[in-house]
Design a protein around this motif. Structure first.
Motif, PDB file in Angstrom:
ATOM      1  N   GLU A   1      -6.763  64.192  40.832  1.00  0.00           N
ATOM      2  CA  GLU A   1      -5.910  63.503  39.864  1.00  0.00           C
ATOM      3  C   GLU A   1      -5.176  64.446  38.923  1.00  0.00           C
ATOM      4  O   GLU A   1      -4.252  64.019  38.236  1.00  0.00           O
ATOM      5  N   VAL A   2      -5.563  65.707  38.861  1.00  0.00           N
ATOM      6  CA  VAL A   2      -4.820  66.657  38.025  1.00  0.00           C
ATOM      7  C   VAL A   2      -4.024  67.658  38.849  1.00  0.00           C
ATOM      8  O   VAL A   2      -3.228  68.422  38.296  1.00  0.00           O
ATOM      9  N   ALA A   3      -4.205  67.666  40.163  1.00  0.00           N
ATOM     10  CA  ALA A   3      -3.576  68.678  41.015  1.00  0.00           C
ATOM     11  C   ALA A   3      -2.196  68.239  41.499  1.00  0.00           C
ATOM     12  O   ALA A   3      -1.998  67.077  41.857  1.00  0.00           O
ATOM     13  N   PRO A   4      -1.213  69.158  41.535  1.00  0.00           N
ATOM     14  CA  PRO A   4       0.065  68.862  42.193  1.00  0.00           C
ATOM     15  C   PRO A   4      -0.177  68.615  43.686  1.00  0.00           C
ATOM     16  O   PRO A   4      -1.103  69.206  44.265  1.00  0.00           O
TER      17      PRO A   4
ATOM     18  N   ALA B   1      -1.528  61.002  28.168  1.00  0.00           N
ATOM     19  CA  ALA B   1      -1.216  61.247  29.582  1.00  0.00           C
ATOM     20  C   ALA B   1       0.053  62.074  29.727  1.00  0.00           C
ATOM     21  O   ALA B   1       0.121  62.999  30.551  1.00  0.00           O
ATOM     22  N   ARG B   2       1.081  61.760  28.921  1.00  0.00           N
ATOM     23  CA  ARG B   2       2.331  62.526  28.964  1.00  0.00           C
ATOM     24  C   ARG B   2       2.087  63.995  28.633  1.00  0.00           C
ATOM     25  O   ARG B   2       2.610  64.897  29.309  1.00  0.00           O
ATOM     26  N   ASP B   3       1.282  64.231  27.618  1.00  0.00           N
ATOM     27  CA  ASP B   3       1.027  65.602  27.197  1.00  0.00           C
ATOM     28  C   ASP B   3       0.317  66.396  28.295  1.00  0.00           C
ATOM     29  O   ASP B   3       0.681  67.547  28.580  1.00  0.00           O
ATOM     30  N   ILE B   4      -0.679  65.794  28.939  1.00  0.00           N
ATOM     31  CA  ILE B   4      -1.427  66.485  29.998  1.00  0.00           C
ATOM     32  C   ILE B   4      -0.554  66.700  31.226  1.00  0.00           C
ATOM     33  O   ILE B   4      -0.561  67.776  31.836  1.00  0.00           O
ATOM     34  N   LEU B   5       0.229  65.681  31.598  1.00  0.00           N
ATOM     35  CA  LEU B   5       1.109  65.824  32.759  1.00  0.00           C
ATOM     36  C   LEU B   5       2.131  66.935  32.557  1.00  0.00           C
ATOM     37  O   LEU B   5       2.455  67.671  33.490  1.00  0.00           O
ATOM     38  N   GLU B   6       2.618  67.079  31.343  1.00  0.00           N
ATOM     39  CA  GLU B   6       3.640  68.102  31.089  1.00  0.00           C
ATOM     40  C   GLU B   6       3.039  69.492  30.888  1.00  0.00           C
ATOM     41  O   GLU B   6       3.481  70.459  31.522  1.00  0.00           O
ATOM     42  N   THR B   7       2.052  69.608  30.027  1.00  0.00           N
ATOM     43  CA  THR B   7       1.563  70.928  29.632  1.00  0.00           C
ATOM     44  C   THR B   7       0.531  71.519  30.583  1.00  0.00           C
ATOM     45  O   THR B   7       0.382  72.739  30.656  1.00  0.00           O
ATOM     46  N   ILE B   8      -0.173  70.675  31.312  1.00  0.00           N
ATOM     47  CA  ILE B   8      -1.234  71.175  32.196  1.00  0.00           C
ATOM     48  C   ILE B   8      -0.872  71.002  33.670  1.00  0.00           C
ATOM     49  O   ILE B   8      -0.924  71.959  34.439  1.00  0.00           O
ATOM     50  N   VAL B   9      -0.470  69.795  34.060  1.00  0.00           N
ATOM     51  CA  VAL B   9      -0.112  69.557  35.457  1.00  0.00           C
ATOM     52  C   VAL B   9       1.240  70.191  35.786  1.00  0.00           C
ATOM     53  O   VAL B   9       1.458  70.666  36.899  1.00  0.00           O
ATOM     54  N   GLY B  10       2.161  70.221  34.815  1.00  0.00           N
ATOM     55  CA  GLY B  10       3.443  70.885  35.027  1.00  0.00           C
ATOM     56  C   GLY B  10       4.561  69.984  35.496  1.00  0.00           C
ATOM     57  O   GLY B  10       5.526  70.444  36.116  1.00  0.00           O
ATOM     58  N   VAL B  11       4.472  68.680  35.207  1.00  0.00           N
ATOM     59  CA  VAL B  11       5.557  67.755  35.555  1.00  0.00           C
ATOM     60  C   VAL B  11       6.728  67.985  34.598  1.00  0.00           C
ATOM     61  O   VAL B  11       6.531  68.155  33.386  1.00  0.00           O
ATOM     62  N   ARG B  12       7.944  67.993  35.126  1.00  0.00           N
ATOM     63  CA  ARG B  12       9.133  68.200  34.287  1.00  0.00           C
ATOM     64  C   ARG B  12       9.267  67.089  33.251  1.00  0.00           C
ATOM     65  O   ARG B  12       9.016  65.926  33.538  1.00  0.00           O
ATOM     66  N   ARG B  13       9.668  67.469  32.055  1.00  0.00           N
ATOM     67  CA  ARG B  13       9.800  66.490  30.972  1.00  0.00           C
ATOM     68  C   ARG B  13      10.750  65.361  31.353  1.00  0.00           C
ATOM     69  O   ARG B  13      10.511  64.196  31.026  1.00  0.00           O
TER      70      ARG B  13
END
Length: 484
Positions: A131-134, A218-230
């Protein structure tokens, strides 16, 4: 600098998060294998029969089955990280209780408690990592679980060998006047406590946070840790919400509905979980020291053979890490099934030549070395395929709405099969090791056809694309593009 994708990108921080979550796998392997060096000393110290020591060894597997079953429920209710902390606490209690056990009954109790912790850890790690991996790195990160498991097995065997050598045997007296086997159990306190401390620093799964409507986190983790584009965060979160949307609370009924009670995708998960154990892998690690002693090796030699086999397992897992996102999950499983079938078949042939006397079993030349080599070929076949790939698949193949509970059912089925294999092995071995390994070879052959007919490829798929009836790359390209 790596380009940031819509689904995320690998980073050093993400790798460390995956490795920390996989520490549960290390405890999984350590707890499962530490009994290996202590089993004979426990049997003699408590005066146990063959069936008594068999149940004392395998009762942890019943706990693991219960733990795996409820881990999905716990992770859906309290979160992935809190479930890891619960696992750490249970394993710490078990290590202390087992090391200070007064007799068989309380040792069984503490082993059962530890088994619950192992069951929790075995299920939550692959779910969290998935769930956290690309999507393009999910296979490699997912195999961190298996790398941690085999590393735990290696360290447990090494600790057992060192402690037994210092004490002059597992039954020998060591520090504070306690037997060496007690210190083997107590040694698990160190990684168990470390796991809990490190888990406190992990971010929660973004998919769990979306389900609980904690969108900003969730937004913060997806952006700063998982690396999803803002720019893609809103659409990514919307897609996660869509796949987790429901009008009622989660329940076991979500997994049912097929012709044979469970949904078809749940049955696929159960089958691959069961057959991962039916090939007999844990017989090698639970009983390896005793097994090699039975075919003529001394206790110190058999300890080191077990340690060497665990190193082979680590090397095989590295092979899986390198290949899983290149060749895919299904290809690795098929190759692994083939290699295991051949190696187990040769082991059965080797043990067919065993010479049995009143109190010993030995293998005449050249069958002793042949059995030893084939055991390690089998470990390579398993470690490079079914060992890591089964957990990766269980962590990613289910739709978001049922992943936690379905993974719990698959994990429970895996531990139940483990219990059956471990409990029946002494009985089968008493009849003949050739019979035991012939059965395992047959199950390995069956596993090939199960994968060929029922398992679909999940490489490169987003978790949000895992929909009922299409758990893999069967989703048409146009539908996938439209969904993104």
């Amino acid at each position: 600098m790596a380009e940031i994708s819509d689904d995320g990108v690998m980073s050093g921080r993400l790798l460390m998060i995956a490795c920390t979550a996989a520490l549960g796998g290390f405890l999984f392997g350590y707890d499962s294998s530490i009994i290996n060096g202590a089993v004979d000393a426990v049997r003699d110290g408590f005066g146990l029969s063959a069936s008594g020591i068999g149940f004392t060894v395998s009762c942890a597997l019943l706990g693991a089955m219960a733990g795996a079953w409820y881990a999905g429920v716990c992770s859906d209710r309290f979160g992935r990280v809190k479930t890891m902390i619960i696992a750490s606490a249970l394993l710490s209690i078990s290590a202390l209780g087992s090391g200070l056990a007064f007799g068989q009954l309380d040792l069984i109790l503490w082993r059962f408690v530890g088994g619950i912790g192992v069951g929790f850890a075995s299920v939550i790690a692959p779910a969290y990592i998935a769930e956290v991996a690309p999507k393009d790195e999910r296979g490699r990160l997912g195999t961190m679980q298996q790398m941690a498991i085999v590393s735990g097995i290696f360290v447990a065997l090494l600790v057992s060998a060192i402690v037994a050598r210092v004490a002059g045997g597992a039954a020998g007296t060591l520090w504070m006047g306690m037997e060496a086997w007690r210190w083997m159990f107590l040694s698990e306190l160190i990684p168990a406590v470390l796991y809990g401390v490190l888990a406190l620093r992990l971010p929660e799964s973004p998919r769990y946070l979306v389900e609980k409507d904690r969108i900003s986190e969730a937004r913060d983790i997806l952006e700063t840790i998982v690396g999803v584009r803002r720019a893609r965060l809103d659409s990514k979160i919307a897609k996660i919400r869509e796949t987790m949307k429901r009008e009622d609370s989660k329940s076991f009924r979500d997994l049912t509905g097929g012709a044979f009670f469970f949904r078809p995708i749940v049955w696929v998960g159960i089958l691959i979980a069961v057959f991962q154990q039916l090939v007999g892998i844990n017989v090698i690690f639970y009983y390896s020291t005793t097994l090699w002693q039975s075919v003529g090796f001394q206790e110190s030699d058999s300890f080191m053979i077990s340690v060497f086999s665990s190193v082979v397992n680590i090397v095989a897992t590295i092979i899986a890490i390198l290949l899983i996102d290149r060749l895919g999950r299904k290809t690795l499983l098929l190759w692994g099934s083939g290699l295991m079938t051949v190696s187990l078949g040769v082991m059965a042939l080797a043990f067919n030549h065993a010479v049995v006397t009143a109190d010993s079993v030995s293998l005449p030349a050249p069958w002793g070395p042949v059995a030893l080599v084939m055991a390690n070929v089998f470990i390579i076949g398993f470690g490079a395929s079914w060992g890591p790939v089964m957990w990766v698949l269980l962590g990613e193949m289910f739709p978001n709405k049922i992943r936690g509970m379905a993974l719990g059912v698959g994990g429970a089925a895996n531990w139940l099969a483990n219990f059956v294999v471990s409990t029946t092995f002494p009985v089968l071995a008493a009849i003949g090791l050739d019979l035991a390994y012939s059965l395992y070879a047959g199950f390995a052959l069956i596993s090939f056809f199960i994968v060929w007919k029922m398992v679909s490829e999940t490489r490169g798929m987003s978790l949000e694309d895992m929909v009922e009836g299409k758990p893999s790359g069967q989703i048409p390209e146009a539908e996938r593009v439209a969904g993104e």
